[in-house]
Design a protein around this motif. Sequence first.
Motif, mmCIF file in Angstrom:
data_model
loop_
_atom_site.group_PDB
_atom_site.id
_atom_site.type_symbol
_atom_site.label_atom_id
_atom_site.label_comp_id
_atom_site.label_asym_id
_atom_site.label_seq_id
_atom_site.Cartn_x
_atom_site.Cartn_y
_atom_site.Cartn_z
ATOM 1 N N LEU A 82 56.546 -33.804 -35.900
ATOM 2 C CA LEU A 82 55.728 -32.765 -36.524
ATOM 3 C C LEU A 82 55.889 -32.776 -38.039
ATOM 4 C CD1 LEU A 82 53.877 -30.323 -36.242
ATOM 5 C CD2 LEU A 82 55.897 -28.901 -35.887
ATOM 6 N N ASN A 83 57.118 -33.009 -38.495
ATOM 7 C CA ASN A 83 57.365 -33.065 -39.934
ATOM 8 C C ASN A 83 56.621 -34.237 -40.567
ATOM 9 O OD1 ASN A 83 58.714 -32.302 -42.394
ATOM 10 N ND2 ASN A 83 60.037 -34.075 -42.108
ATOM 11 N N GLU A 84 56.618 -35.388 -39.877
ATOM 12 C CA GLU A 84 55.882 -36.545 -40.391
ATOM 13 C C GLU A 84 54.387 -36.253 -40.454
ATOM 14 O OE1 GLU A 84 56.936 -39.718 -37.828
ATOM 15 O OE2 GLU A 84 58.977 -39.945 -38.614
ATOM 16 N N GLU A 85 53.871 -35.589 -39.408
ATOM 17 C CA GLU A 85 52.452 -35.236 -39.410
ATOM 18 C C GLU A 85 52.120 -34.274 -40.551
ATOM 19 O OE1 GLU A 85 51.534 -33.698 -35.589
ATOM 20 O OE2 GLU A 85 51.770 -35.609 -34.543
ATOM 21 N N LEU A 86 53.015 -33.310 -40.774
ATOM 22 C CA LEU A 86 52.798 -32.365 -41.869
ATOM 23 C C LEU A 86 52.828 -33.072 -43.219
ATOM 24 C CD1 LEU A 86 54.911 -29.300 -40.670
ATOM 25 C CD2 LEU A 86 52.421 -29.486 -40.748
ATOM 26 N N GLN A 87 53.752 -34.013 -43.379
ATOM 27 C CA GLN A 87 53.812 -34.772 -44.625
ATOM 28 C C GLN A 87 52.539 -35.588 -44.824
ATOM 29 O OE1 GLN A 87 57.412 -37.064 -44.418
ATOM 30 N NE2 GLN A 87 58.715 -35.368 -45.079
ATOM 31 N N SER A 88 52.068 -36.224 -43.716
ATOM 32 C CA SER A 88 50.832 -37.005 -43.802
ATOM 33 C C SER A 88 49.649 -36.107 -44.155
ATOM 34 C CB SER A 88 50.577 -37.717 -42.474
ATOM 35 O OG SER A 88 49.357 -38.420 -42.498
ATOM 36 N N THR A 89 49.595 -34.932 -43.504
ATOM 37 C CA THR A 89 48.511 -33.990 -43.805
ATOM 38 C C THR A 89 48.580 -33.522 -45.250
ATOM 39 O OG1 THR A 89 48.524 -33.232 -41.498
ATOM 40 C CG2 THR A 89 47.461 -31.806 -43.119
ATOM 41 N N ASN A 90 49.787 -33.284 -45.731
ATOM 42 C CA ASN A 90 49.954 -32.857 -47.121
ATOM 43 C C ASN A 90 49.476 -33.936 -48.086
ATOM 44 O OD1 ASN A 90 50.903 -31.088 -49.203
ATOM 45 N ND2 ASN A 90 52.663 -32.430 -49.446
ATOM 46 N N GLU A 91 49.800 -35.203 -47.778
ATOM 47 C CA GLU A 91 49.337 -36.303 -48.624
ATOM 48 C C GLU A 91 47.815 -36.396 -48.612
ATOM 49 O OE1 GLU A 91 51.302 -39.703 -47.118
ATOM 50 O OE2 GLU A 91 53.286 -39.157 -47.903
ATOM 51 N N GLU A 92 47.218 -36.223 -47.416
ATOM 52 C CA GLU A 92 45.759 -36.263 -47.326
ATOM 53 C C GLU A 92 45.127 -35.124 -48.121
ATOM 54 O OE1 GLU A 92 44.863 -36.176 -43.214
ATOM 55 O OE2 GLU A 92 45.549 -38.220 -42.809
ATOM 56 N N LEU A 93 45.742 -33.937 -48.034
ATOM 57 C CA LEU A 93 45.222 -32.802 -48.794
ATOM 58 C C LEU A 93 45.333 -33.047 -50.296
ATOM 59 C CD1 LEU A 93 46.593 -29.786 -46.713
ATOM 60 C CD2 LEU A 93 44.224 -30.549 -46.883
ATOM 61 N N GLN A 94 46.438 -33.644 -50.712
ATOM 62 C CA GLN A 94 46.589 -33.957 -52.128
ATOM 63 C C GLN A 94 45.541 -34.968 -52.576
ATOM 64 O OE1 GLN A 94 50.652 -35.231 -52.571
ATOM 65 N NE2 GLN A 94 51.458 -33.146 -52.705
ATOM 66 N N ALA A 95 45.306 -35.993 -51.721
ATOM 67 C CA ALA A 95 44.283 -36.993 -52.055
ATOM 68 C C ALA A 95 42.901 -36.343 -52.121
ATOM 69 C CB ALA A 95 44.296 -38.120 -51.025
ATOM 70 N N SER A 96 42.613 -35.455 -51.147
ATOM 71 C CA SER A 96 41.319 -34.762 -51.151
ATOM 72 C C SER A 96 41.177 -33.887 -52.385
ATOM 73 C CB SER A 96 41.177 -33.910 -49.884
ATOM 74 O OG SER A 96 41.220 -34.716 -48.720
ATOM 75 N N ASN A 97 42.266 -33.245 -52.779
ATOM 76 C CA ASN A 97 42.232 -32.399 -53.965
ATOM 77 C C ASN A 97 41.945 -33.229 -55.216
ATOM 78 O OD1 ASN A 97 42.605 -29.896 -55.391
ATOM 79 N ND2 ASN A 97 44.585 -30.660 -56.059
ATOM 80 N N GLU A 98 42.579 -34.412 -55.296
ATOM 81 C CA GLU A 98 42.316 -35.292 -56.434
ATOM 82 C C GLU A 98 40.861 -35.753 -56.442
ATOM 83 O OE1 GLU A 98 45.127 -38.402 -56.063
ATOM 84 O OE2 GLU A 98 46.866 -37.184 -56.630
ATOM 85 N N GLU A 99 40.331 -36.078 -55.241
ATOM 86 C CA GLU A 99 38.930 -36.492 -55.162
ATOM 87 C C GLU A 99 38.001 -35.359 -55.580
ATOM 88 O OE1 GLU A 99 38.310 -37.821 -51.212
ATOM 89 O OE2 GLU A 99 39.487 -39.662 -51.437
#
Length: 242
Positions: A82-99
């Motif tokens: 779950l922690n890995e999934e949350l980290q992956s989701t956080n990275e995706e959100l950061q990438a989406s925010n940058e986009e």
Amino acid sequence: MRRANRPDTRPHLTNSTLQLKKVLLCRRHPHKTLVESDLKDLEDSVVVERMRYLESEVASTREALQQTIEELETSNEELQSLNEELQSTNEELQASNEELETSNEELQSTNEELITVNEELQVTASELIGRTGELTSVLESTPLAIIVVDSAFQIIQATKPAIEIFDIRRPLGSPHISQCALPEGYPSLAPICSEALQMGETIEREFDAGDSRIKLSCSPYFVENGQVQGATIVITEFPDRA
């Protein structure tokens, strides 16, 4: 899950227990006297029974503990996943925010460009309105019969003499050049316009109409990129010298 502690129903190695065992032995063998060896055997039996009970409890406790450890390990693995999934989701959100930030910057830049283009169009529209007014003034004041058509031969401008000669209705509703009423002796205007646009040069025709000699000139006009935009027809009337 850890099993609940079962009540201890086994005999305990206490003085009361030993006394009870002695009484039972005396009742079974009233004519015999208990000796130390009998008491020793009795105590050993109770100890063995107690040890078996304790071993059983230890085994049960060990089994419950092992099950608890396995459940904790499973829970730990699930938490790690779950922690890995949350980290992956956080990275995706950061990438989406940058986009989104990049898109926002692009939109702001595009908006600024549109504002600039709009201002330029407003200036161009003002210039066109001014030029249209000038052209209208010239067409209304000239004594020549002039018709302006677009590339589809739709009439877009006409002077008063041209309106009278060809019986063009006002206000102009962009009628086709072929709908003009031709006076006697006048050639069809559409073929002349077509030839001028195809050749890209002025086409002239001279003919007699009534008591006058008529000169008809049809010249194509172009836009800035050199594309043909339409044609201008000019009618010049000369008195017949005959």
